[in-house]
Design a protein around this motif. Structure first.
Motif, short mmCIF file in Angstrom:
data_model
loop_
_atom_site.label_atom_id
_atom_site.label_comp_id
_atom_site.label_asym_id
_atom_site.label_seq_id
_atom_site.Cartn_x
_atom_site.Cartn_y
_atom_site.Cartn_z
N GLN A 37 5.50 -3.43 30.57
CA GLN A 37 6.28 -4.10 31.76
C GLN A 37 7.62 -3.16 32.14
O GLN A 37 7.96 -2.60 33.26
CB GLN A 37 6.53 -5.37 31.60
N HIS A 38 8.38 -2.83 30.92
CA HIS A 38 9.56 -1.89 30.90
C HIS A 38 9.28 -0.60 31.62
O HIS A 38 9.96 -0.16 32.35
CB HIS A 38 10.39 -2.02 29.51
N HIS A 39 8.30 0.09 30.84
CA HIS A 39 7.95 1.43 31.52
C HIS A 39 7.43 1.26 32.88
O HIS A 39 8.02 2.22 33.54
CB HIS A 39 6.76 1.78 30.71
N TYR A 40 6.73 0.43 33.24
CA TYR A 40 6.10 0.41 34.54
C TYR A 40 7.45 0.19 35.71
O TYR A 40 7.32 0.89 36.47
CB TYR A 40 5.30 -0.76 34.61
N ASN A 41 8.11 -0.71 35.32
CA ASN A 41 9.49 -0.89 36.18
C ASN A 41 10.50 0.31 36.22
O ASN A 41 10.67 0.55 37.10
CB ASN A 41 10.12 -2.22 35.93
N SER A 42 10.58 0.78 35.21
CA SER A 42 11.38 2.06 35.08
C SER A 42 10.92 3.35 35.69
O SER A 42 11.65 4.09 36.30
CB SER A 42 11.95 2.36 33.78
N HIS A 43 9.64 3.53 35.99
CA HIS A 43 8.88 4.54 36.50
C HIS A 43 8.24 4.21 38.15
O HIS A 43 8.48 4.98 38.88
CB HIS A 43 7.85 5.13 35.92
N TYR A 44 7.91 2.99 38.21
CA TYR A 44 7.01 2.82 39.54
C TYR A 44 7.64 1.45 40.20
O TYR A 44 7.10 1.21 41.25
CB TYR A 44 5.73 2.56 39.14
N GLU A 45 8.82 1.14 39.97
CA GLU A 45 9.53 -0.26 40.68
C GLU A 45 9.42 0.04 42.22
O GLU A 45 9.50 -0.93 42.94
CB GLU A 45 10.99 -0.57 40.16
N ARG A 46 9.81 1.28 42.64
CA ARG A 46 9.80 1.53 43.99
C ARG A 46 8.65 1.12 44.98
O ARG A 46 8.61 1.02 46.14
CB ARG A 46 10.25 3.03 44.61
N PHE A 47 7.40 1.01 44.06
CA PHE A 47 6.16 0.58 44.77
C PHE A 47 6.01 -0.90 44.58
O PHE A 47 5.03 -1.64 44.88
CB PHE A 47 5.02 1.21 43.94
N GLY A 48 6.96 -1.56 44.07
CA GLY A 48 6.81 -3.05 43.57
C GLY A 48 7.07 -3.13 42.26
O GLY A 48 6.24 -2.32 41.26
N ASP A 49 7.91 -4.06 41.71
CA ASP A 49 7.90 -4.34 40.28
C ASP A 49 6.41 -4.71 39.56
O ASP A 49 5.69 -5.32 40.37
CB ASP A 49 9.13 -5.43 39.94
N PHE A 50 6.61 -4.81 38.23
CA PHE A 50 5.25 -5.02 37.60
C PHE A 50 4.80 -6.49 37.82
O PHE A 50 3.72 -6.73 38.15
CB PHE A 50 5.62 -5.10 36.15
N VAL A 51 5.92 -7.62 37.82
CA VAL A 51 5.41 -8.87 38.10
C VAL A 51 4.58 -9.07 39.57
O VAL A 51 3.76 -9.40 39.65
CB VAL A 51 6.62 -9.73 38.09
N TRP A 52 5.63 -8.41 40.55
CA TRP A 52 4.99 -8.73 41.90
C TRP A 52 3.51 -7.75 42.08
O TRP A 52 2.74 -8.69 42.76
CB TRP A 52 6.06 -8.03 42.87
N ARG A 53 3.51 -6.60 41.67
CA ARG A 53 2.24 -5.99 41.66
C ARG A 53 0.97 -6.55 41.03
O ARG A 53 0.01 -6.66 41.42
CB ARG A 53 2.45 -4.66 41.09
N SER A 54 1.33 -7.27 39.89
CA SER A 54 0.33 -8.14 38.82
C SER A 54 -0.06 -9.18 39.98
O SER A 54 -1.20 -9.55 39.87
CB SER A 54 0.82 -8.27 37.57
N GLU A 55 0.79 -9.97 40.41
CA GLU A 55 0.36 -11.19 41.32
C GLU A 55 -0.37 -10.71 42.51
O GLU A 55 -1.14 -11.17 42.97
CB GLU A 55 1.70 -11.87 41.58
#
Length: 139
Positions: A37-55
Motif C-alpha cells: 500500500q505504501h509503495h503503491y501510494n508513493s509511486h501511483y497516487e496520481r492515478f488514485g490512492d490504493f484504498v480508492w483504487r481497490s474499492e
C-alpha cells in the motif's frame, strides 16, 4: 507486488484480473500488504490512492476485507515498514534437540519428565532470515 497490482488496476480489468489482484492481496501477510500500500501510494497516487483504487476495482466489500487486515499492525510496526532502509540478513541460532533412548515416537519424551527417561540431547544450529530496519527516522 504494488507494480503488479497497479498493472491489474490500470488496464482493462476483467473479472479474472480483479480476482487475481484480490487473491494476491489476501495471500500476503499484513506487514507486506502495508508495504505494498505504501509503495503503491508513493509511486501511483496520481492515478488514485490504493484504498480508492481497490474499492473502485474490487468493490467495497472485497476492498474492506483486504484493508481491514492492515489495521492489525501496530503504529511502531507501521513506521518501521515505511522505512526506506530494510535489509535482510541470515542469523544462525542454536537450539537443543532431544531424543529418547527408549523406543517409541520422539514426541513421547515430552509427555513425561526428561528426568524419568534417558534422553540424548544435542545442540543444533538453524539459519533464520531476519529483517533489520533503519531506526533513524523514528527518533
Amino acid at each position: 507486488i504494488a507494480d503488479r497490482v497497479y498493472n491489474l488496476y490500470n488496464g482493462y480489468t476483467s473479472g479474472k484480473e480483479q480476482q487475481m489482484a484480490y487473491n494476491m492481496l489476501m495471500e500476503i501477510p499484513p506487514p507486506l500488504l502495508y508495504r505494498v500500500q505504501h509503495h503503491y501510494n508513493s509511486h501511483y497516487e496520481r492515478f488514485g490512492d490504493f484504498v480508492w483504487r481497490s474499492e473502485d476495482e474490487l468493490g467495497p466489500r472485497k476492498a474492506n476485507l483486504i484493508l481491514r487486515r492492515v489495521e492489525t499492525i501496530s503504529l511502531y510496526c507501521r513506521s518501521l515498514l515505511r522505512s526506506t532502509h530494510i535489509q535482510s540478513r541470515t542469523d544462525t541460532m542454536a537450539f537443543v534437540y532431544c531424543q529418547s533412548d527408549e523406543g517409541g515416537p520422539p514426541s513421547n519424551i515430552w509427555h513425561g519428565s526428561l528426568h524419568d527417561r534417558r534422553a540424548m540431547c544435542m545442540e543444533k544450529l538453524i539459519s533464520l532470515q531476519r529483517n533489520t530496519y533503519s531506526n533513524t527516522k523514528l527518533r
